[in-house]
Design an enzyme around this catalytic site. Structure first.
Site, PDB file in Angstrom:
ATOM      1  N   LEU A 158      -5.533 -22.606  22.936  1.00 56.74           N
ATOM      2  CA  LEU A 158      -6.891 -22.902  23.378  1.00 56.74           C
ATOM      3  C   LEU A 158      -7.827 -21.906  22.718  1.00 56.74           C
ATOM      4  O   LEU A 158      -7.441 -20.771  22.436  1.00 56.74           O
ATOM      5  CB  LEU A 158      -6.999 -22.769  24.907  1.00 56.74           C
ATOM      6  N   ASP A 159      -9.071 -22.328  22.489  1.00 56.73           N
ATOM      7  CA  ASP A 159     -10.055 -21.398  21.947  1.00 56.73           C
ATOM      8  C   ASP A 159     -10.219 -20.210  22.899  1.00 56.73           C
ATOM      9  O   ASP A 159      -9.951 -20.314  24.100  1.00 56.73           O
ATOM     10  CB  ASP A 159     -11.412 -22.093  21.770  1.00 56.73           C
ATOM     11  N   LYS A 160     -10.698 -19.124  22.363  1.00 56.36           N
ATOM     12  CA  LYS A 160     -10.838 -17.884  23.129  1.00 56.36           C
ATOM     13  C   LYS A 160     -11.538 -18.112  24.469  1.00 56.36           C
ATOM     14  O   LYS A 160     -11.106 -17.598  25.501  1.00 56.36           O
ATOM     15  CB  LYS A 160     -11.605 -16.852  22.292  1.00 56.36           C
ATOM     16  N   THR A 162     -12.153 -21.076  25.999  1.00 52.29           N
ATOM     17  CA  THR A 162     -11.728 -22.256  26.747  1.00 52.29           C
ATOM     18  C   THR A 162     -10.655 -21.824  27.744  1.00 52.29           C
ATOM     19  O   THR A 162      -9.733 -21.099  27.392  1.00 52.29           O
ATOM     20  CB  THR A 162     -11.162 -23.334  25.815  1.00 52.29           C
ATOM     21  N   ARG A 260     -15.086 -30.039  21.053  1.00 50.99           N
ATOM     22  CA  ARG A 260     -16.423 -29.490  20.824  1.00 50.99           C
ATOM     23  C   ARG A 260     -17.105 -30.188  19.649  1.00 50.99           C
ATOM     24  O   ARG A 260     -18.295 -30.550  19.710  1.00 50.99           O
ATOM     25  CB  ARG A 260     -16.329 -27.982  20.585  1.00 50.99           C
TER      26      ARG A 260
END
Length: 335
Positions: A158-160, A162, A260
């Site tokens: 997951l993105d930082k 998220t 996104r």
């Protein structure tokens, strides 16, 4: 090495293997006569071939190298026979893959897998700017045996900023099983997303994603198939307000920043996303302050469905929307 499309798992090829790690050590080298006339940086590149010329030059400039006991310059010419003393230290990336006591919110753990609820701000994998304090470091600390697995058992990320559910493997067999589920699209991932704008009906975005042609830290929808990979996101309306919609987004693929980028591409960007988010121009000052203080994409991995590698049972893991995002949704509901 696991047979996996790294892009499908949100990894770049440079993440494929762990760099080696060295401890700080001192070495003493005698300059051979055949290097007479060489500059010091050139000679070091010959004598220490495991190090790049730029790194060796930086070491000389930082005072980590002595030539016959004297601090030299990178361009100092050698006569041959001199003694070089160098203090070799690991680069940040070389010492990144080490156990650290990183707090983990564990939803489930058994002999094969560990499932966590990732908080905002936790980086999954060490990379430039975040070599320590990552999920990978925490997994190595909690289960040292995963040091023998690619990426310490991590199969997706997951993105930082998220939040939400992630799974990692604890054995090679489990990792292979999870990777195969990701490749076959049988592992299901549902996200809660707060987007700006009113979406009228459920739908999907089927648009290839690749590196942005001008802003290299961003991704974008691209029509050039040579520079992008297929990507598909399904979305379903959960709540609608005057200016916003709460969606459940499901991934068919797992490209970097996929939700996104896809939602921005159809005109419904995630609220408060500092990279792909909507403009703050013309927004009431109080509202703008709330969005800017949230200061991350309003995206949460709420549900993960997979087949357990040991018993073949279908498992569903869920994480509630975190309080700060729930507060943001409530705020938007009241606008």
């Amino acid at each position: 090495m696991l047979p996996v499309d790294l892009e499908d798992l949100d990894y770049s090829p440079s993440d494929d293997s762990f760099p080696g790690s060295i401890e700080e050590k001192n070495v003493v080298l005698a300059v051979p006569l055949n290097l007479a006339g060489y500059r010091l940086d050139q000679a070091l590149a010959v004598l220490l071939p495991d190090y790049s010329r730029s790194r060796l030059t930086a070491m000389v400039k930082d005072g980590a190298v002595r030539l016959d006991g004297v601090m030299p310059q990178p361009r100092t010419k050698l006569l041959g026979g001199e003694a070089i003393t160098a203090t070799l230290t690991a680069r940040a990336e070389e010492s990144a893959f080490k156990p650290e006591d990183v707090p983990l919110n564990v939803l489930h753990e058994d002999d094969a897998i560990i499932v966590i609820n990732k908080p905002a701000g936790l980086v999954v994998h060490p990379a430039a700017g975040n070599w320590t304090g990552t999920l990978l470091n925490g997994l190595l600390y909690r289960n040292p045996s995963v040091a023998n697995l690619p990426r310490a058992g991590i199969v997706h990320r997951l993105d930082k900023d998220t939040t939400g559910v992630m799974v990692a493997a604890k054995t090679e067999a489990a990792q292979l099983a999870l990777v195969r589920q990701l490749q076959s699209r049988t592992m299901k991932r549902q996200y809660a997303a707060l987007v700006r704008g009113l979406i009228k009906k459920d739908g999907e975005v089927d648009a290839p994603i690749g590196r942005h042609p001008y802003e290299r830290t961003k991704m974008a929808v691209l029509q050039d198939s040579s520079r992008a990979k297929p990507a598909k996101t399904f979305y379903r309306i959960m709540e609608r307000f005057q200016y916003h919609t709460v969606l459940e987004c499901s991934l068919e693929t797992g490209r970097t920043h996929q939700i996104r980028v896809h939602m921005q591409s159809i005109g419904f960007p995630l609220e408060a996303d500092p990279v792909y988010g909507p403009s703050m121009t013309g927004i009431d000052a109080e509202v703008r302050t709330v969005f800017r203080e949230f200061n991350r994409q309003a995206l949460h991995a709420r549900r993960l469905t997979l087949v357990h590698p040991l018993n073949g049972e279908t498992c569903v893991f869920e994480a509630p929307i975190p309080e700060d995002m729930r507060d943001l949704i409530d705020f938007c509901a009241g606008l």
